[in-house]
Design an enzyme around this catalytic site. Structure first.
Site: not given
Ligand code: ACO
Length: 325
Positions: A112, A252, A282
């Protein structure tokens, strides 16, 4: 000097709710909501691939910048879920967009944190040769992880985000970027099968191990909070500013509780942290650029704002960027 000239994002139309997941695995809306803050996630249609998502986000970023593909001098794609194993997604994107035959490459495997790392690489490339670099973060995770593993499957969604960067301030000057890696904990968050250590084969196919994302949730949680917080502090120190100066933190989007913990440590109010995890879950390396694009579209960023991006992912890798709008 490097700046962001245009922003783009895209999430597939198909939406899957927590209740939809509860039809497939032993979970509840209540469990997912309280542990993660996720309510929905977007899932790519069966005829959509990583390239399709990346191309829409890239086209939107180009349009926002008032540029066309012929203006692009370099392409970087951050993804852990590429179009095919080889060649890289950037090659496909170069052809799809019809840019000149420019350098194009993927930044893969950084989980990520990939997009923020890619901004740093683009910035360095622009310093070396003034040029326009298309930077994309894209993930189609839902096609590569198991839909039977409730502990990981419900966390993810598919999306893409993009920026066009250039050798002037543009809409947001990139003041600085910090990043780091701790490779001593690779086993805590990993998809083992498919490389040279564990090649794909018939046994793997039978056990479906190739879809088994190993994640020690609580350890990842602690590291994500610690590293994303520190990365913000470090980048702010580098640019001579403090958290009090920041108009918006764009973290994030892995877990609302991770975001809240980072926010509390930075002593930043809730209205100065952008959160869209409820809608997308996510989305890996797409998470930060998608949130950045949405925050801009929603008018949450004004000229003069100091905005900080922060990300953490498998590796472990972390990165933070300070943007002056
Ligand atoms: N529904 C219901 N129960 C579940 C589910 C589910 N979807 N998933 C797991 N459980 C169960 C577990 O089996 C466990 O049961 P047990 O106690 O009987 O063994 C129980 O719930 C508690 O599990 P924990 O792992 O302790 O739950 P936790 O509070 O840590 O939350 C979570 C799990 C949400 C994964 C959290 O640890 C987390 O967010 N960690 C960060 C990891 C992350 O964000 N990863 C994303 C990829 S990496 C990145 O983007 C940074």
């Amino acid at each position: 000097m490097a700046g962001i000239l245009g922003f783009g994002g895209y999430a597939p139309a198909q939406v899957m709710t927590n209740d939809d997941w509860a039809q497939l695995v032993d979970t509840t809306d209540e469990w997912i909501t309280t542990r993660t803050g996720i309510k929905r996630r977007h899932i790519a249609a069966s005829d959509e691939t990583t390239l399709d998502l990346a191309a829409v986000a890239a086209e939107r970023a180009l349009e926002d910048a008032g540029l066309s593909p012929s203006d692009i001098d370099e392409i970087i794609v951050a993804t852990d879920t590429p179009e095919v194993y080889t060649p890289d997604t950037a090659s496909f994107l170069q052809d799809r967009l019809g840019t000149p035959e420019v350098p194009a490459y993927d930044l893969g495997g950084s989980g990520c944190a990939g997009f923020v790392q890619a901004i740093d690489v683009a910035r360095a490339r622009i310093h070396l040769h003034p040029k326009r670099v298309l930077v994309v973060g894209v993930e189609l995770i839902t096609r590569l992880v198991s839909w039977k593993d409730r502990a990981t499957a419900v966390l993810f969604g598919d999306a893409a985000g993009a920026v066009v960067m250039g050798p002037d301030d543009g809409k947001a000057k990139v003041l600085d970027v910090v990043s780091g890696t701790d490779g001593s904990k690779t086993e805590i968050l990993t998809l083992l099968v498919g490389g040279t250590r564990y090649p794909f084969g018939p046994t793997v196919a039978e056990t479906e191990e190739h879809q088994h994302l190993i994640m020690h949730g609580q350890e990842v949680f602690k590291e994500a909070v610690r590293r994303m917080t520190q990365a913000v502090r470090d980048v702010l120190e580098r640019v001579g500013r403090t958290a009090a100066d920041v108009a918006l933190v764009i973290p994030h989007q892995a877990n609302k509780r991770i975001i809240d913990a980072v926010r509390r440590r930075l002593e930043v109010d809730e209205d100065r942290v952008y959160v869209n995890i409820e809608e997308y879950g996510n989305t890996g390396s797409a998470s930060v650029p998608l949130a950045l694009w949405e925050a801009k579209e929603e008018g949450k960023i004004a000229e003069g704002d100091l905005v900080v991006l922060t990300a953490f992912g498998a590796g472990f890798h972390w990165a933070a960027a300070a943007l002056q709008f």
